[in-house]
Enzyme design. Structure first.
Site, PDB file in Angstrom:
ATOM      1  N   ASP A 149      -7.996  -4.606  10.122  1.00 41.03           N
ATOM      2  CA  ASP A 149      -7.544  -3.409   9.413  1.00 41.03           C
ATOM      3  C   ASP A 149      -7.507  -3.574   7.899  1.00 41.03           C
ATOM      4  O   ASP A 149      -6.872  -2.787   7.205  1.00 41.03           O
ATOM      5  CB  ASP A 149      -6.175  -2.982   9.920  1.00 41.03           C
ATOM      6  CG  ASP A 149      -5.131  -4.063   9.707  1.00 41.03           C
ATOM      7  OD1 ASP A 149      -5.487  -5.161   9.246  1.00 41.03           O
ATOM      8  OD2 ASP A 149      -3.961  -3.809  10.003  1.00 41.03           O
TER       9      ASP A 149
ATOM     10  N   GLU B 200       0.816  -1.212   0.000  1.00 44.09           N
ATOM     11  CA  GLU B 200       0.000   0.000   0.000  1.00 44.09           C
ATOM     12  C   GLU B 200       0.849   1.261   0.000  1.00 44.09           C
ATOM     13  O   GLU B 200       1.951   1.278   0.557  1.00 44.09           O
ATOM     14  CB  GLU B 200      -0.877   0.037   1.262  1.00 44.09           C
ATOM     15  CG  GLU B 200      -1.826  -1.134   1.380  1.00 44.09           C
ATOM     16  CD  GLU B 200      -2.547  -1.175   2.713  1.00 44.09           C
ATOM     17  OE1 GLU B 200      -3.641  -1.734   2.763  1.00 44.09           O
ATOM     18  OE2 GLU B 200      -2.000  -0.637   3.708  1.00 44.09           O
TER      19      GLU B 200
END
Lengths: 365, 365
Positions: free
Chosen positions: A239, A68
């Protein structure tokens, strides 16, 4: 400060803080100091929430994990974090999560500071959790259950000790070796630690419950019968899409707080709740614009997924600290050009003494 | 190669190539060699277009410029580039465009290679332009007009000399100093260079027209009356919303090729054309799936904006070259942990001899 940083970049290049140096920086300042100041930086940035250009992270998913990029910016500074999540990495002797990031100057695009963020992310996540608990947990909270005793657990424990006033830890992990590691690492911390045999045993009687498990898809770490009135749940491990820790009924019965709603709807514990499930963004509570806990009996949940702004705050703290302590080194990530319009010119002459000597040696042969 | 790179990362950290070292690498291998091989790497990656997870870049705009992240990945490698565009930077003695990037391992998320990309971007852009011209320009092209003689111009000139067979350059810039710099830099290249007094003069009689101007919003560098049958236009400078170089009528009369259509519709010369304006993605031509130039008289346009996949290819080439030449240095961007589950453990002991000595000195006081 801002112009100083830019001048230093122009004169000497990007400041680089390696992982060993970041660890040394934390040792020099002390972990409690770093957690305290990181929480203060996060609070200061959350209080000016509207100043930031916020985007959900950009994720590249693959069969074994995700990579990410997490960018955020205000009018003066831009930051991004690179971070991966590969639960299988420990099999190869590598960390599940590895990260680094950059703090840049918005006016010129200059990358002022490049830093490791693997260690730093653990600190900022713990600081964020503690900041939320300062705001949401009952002020008389002293006992914390810590479910999941992996790489992040000690940082959570110490942040709650020093920033929230936790004195007793009740820890549980499916892997007893993880709990043993935590106990060994926290020896001498002053925390009273009890290793429990189940999540239910650890949670019983706790004021705060921190879940920081990894590796489990749609796990049900906490179930409704474990809940007690007035508990604060610090849900850190859920998450990403498909990775949650709490039973839906817990969320329905509690008051839920998030960092950045658009991201939490996708990644957080609330990913399975309806799109209109009520949540409160934490910055609103910090600014006094919305209420936090409504009563001593209410169960509060901080559904933490980690937001780019926390890394922005963490990078600010690490850069300021490194500059102040004279740590890190300057690197030539960007060319220093005599004439910025003449990029080609940097190919003309050898740039280092060693290259020049080598050239001379080659010519002499 | 893949496992070797990962093993090296685990054993010795991320390979880092600074800007001066990248310049040294290019000098050692020779610029023509680098352009040639970068074009080959780009071609090889464009031929397996469908293998890549492609996204438009993520841009953070501010009043003076933009900072962008450009990620792309296949099943084995992930890359991203950080790049800014701040036209006013030269006033502060800084480059308009500065860039760096990372090549990472998809299976583990490990950042294998961190490199400067300011110089490298100029090379890859020129290599991309030459690759497109090899495919789209008339094979007998020998004369190129080069409009805009700034930081990228020499790289374009040499790529077209060595990869396309250009022998004569006709150059023009609104700033005569820029053209003088280009002439000085290309002395000894073997190119026959004519400095012109206007765009029209430079373009007249050219087989290929390269526009690589900067800094001008919606400039009309090329107008329809300058066009001659069979020309190939290599439009490099129009690369973000509001920044274009070609008159719309030129596009209407020509056959237009782009890198990645979704991005080019927003950033390219075609941003002012209707949404159904016909374009061909270059990879389709390279794979033989769609036609390039249809006749010797047709005007072809490569509407280049720069796509993340070109940086992926460039990073592959620079990493392979650095490893082969033993260049660059290994840095500890990511912690090397004895036990990857024990991140906290890295705070336990001093990591460097100097830190240890300092601690001893402090204790002795």
């Amino acid at each position: 400060m801002k112009n100083t940083a830019l001048t230093q970049f122009r004169d000497t290049g990007t400041l680089y803080l390696s992982a060993p140096e970041a660890a040394e920086l934390v040792r020099r300042l002390g972990l409690p100091h770093c957690l305290q100041h990181m929480a203060q930086h996060i609070r200061a940035d959350f209080l000016r929430w509207a100043d930031f250009d916020k985007t959900a992270r950009v994720a590249a998913h693959s069969k074994d994990g995700v990579i990410e990029l997490m960018p955020v910016a205000d009018d003066h500074r831009y930051s991004f974090k690179y971070v991966n999540g590969h639960p299988g990495n420990t099999r190869f002797g590598m960390s599940t999560v590895m990260a680094f990031g950059v703090l840049a100057d918005v006016d010129t695009g200059a990358p002022l500071f490049l830093s490791e963020l693997t260690l730093t992310t653990a600190l900022r996540t713990a600081a964020m959790s503690a900041l939320a608990a300062q705001t949401l947990a009952r002020p008389d909270s002293r006992v914390m259950a810590l479910i999941g005793n992996g790489a992040q657990s000690e940082f959570q424990a110490l942040a709650f000790q020093h920033l929230v006033g936790i004195t007793c830890l009740r820890v549980y992990d499916v892997d007893p070796a993880a709990s043993a590691k935590l106990v060994a690492n926290l020896q001498g911390s002053g925390l009273h630690i009890t290793v429990c045999q189940s999540t239910a045993e650890a949670v019983k009687g706790a004021d705060i419950v921190t879940t920081v498990t990894a590796d489990k898809a749609m796990a049900l770490i906490l179930t409704p019968e474990m809940m007690e009135p007035g508990m604060h749940l610090n849900a850190v491990g859920g998450d990403c899409p498909g990775k949650t820790e709490l039973h839906g009924d817990i969320l329905d019965a509690a008051k839920v707080f998030v960092e950045y709603e658009p991201q939490s709807r996708v990644e957080g514990e609330i990913q399975h709740q309806p799109a209109d499930f009520a949540v409160t963004e934490l910055w609103q509570v910090l600014r006094g614009e919305r209420a936090g806990r409504d009563s001593a009996e209410q169960v509060t949940v901080f559904d933490s997924v980690g937001f780019a702004l926390e890394d922005f705050s963490a990078l600010r703290f690490m850069m300021d600290s490194a500059v102040r302590l004279g740590m890190g080194e300057r690197i030539a990530l960007i060319p220093q050009l005599a004439d910025p319009k003449n990029l080609f010119g940097m190919l003309a002459a050898p740039v280092s003494v060693s290259a020049r000597l080598e050239q001379i040696a080659t010519t002499a042969q």
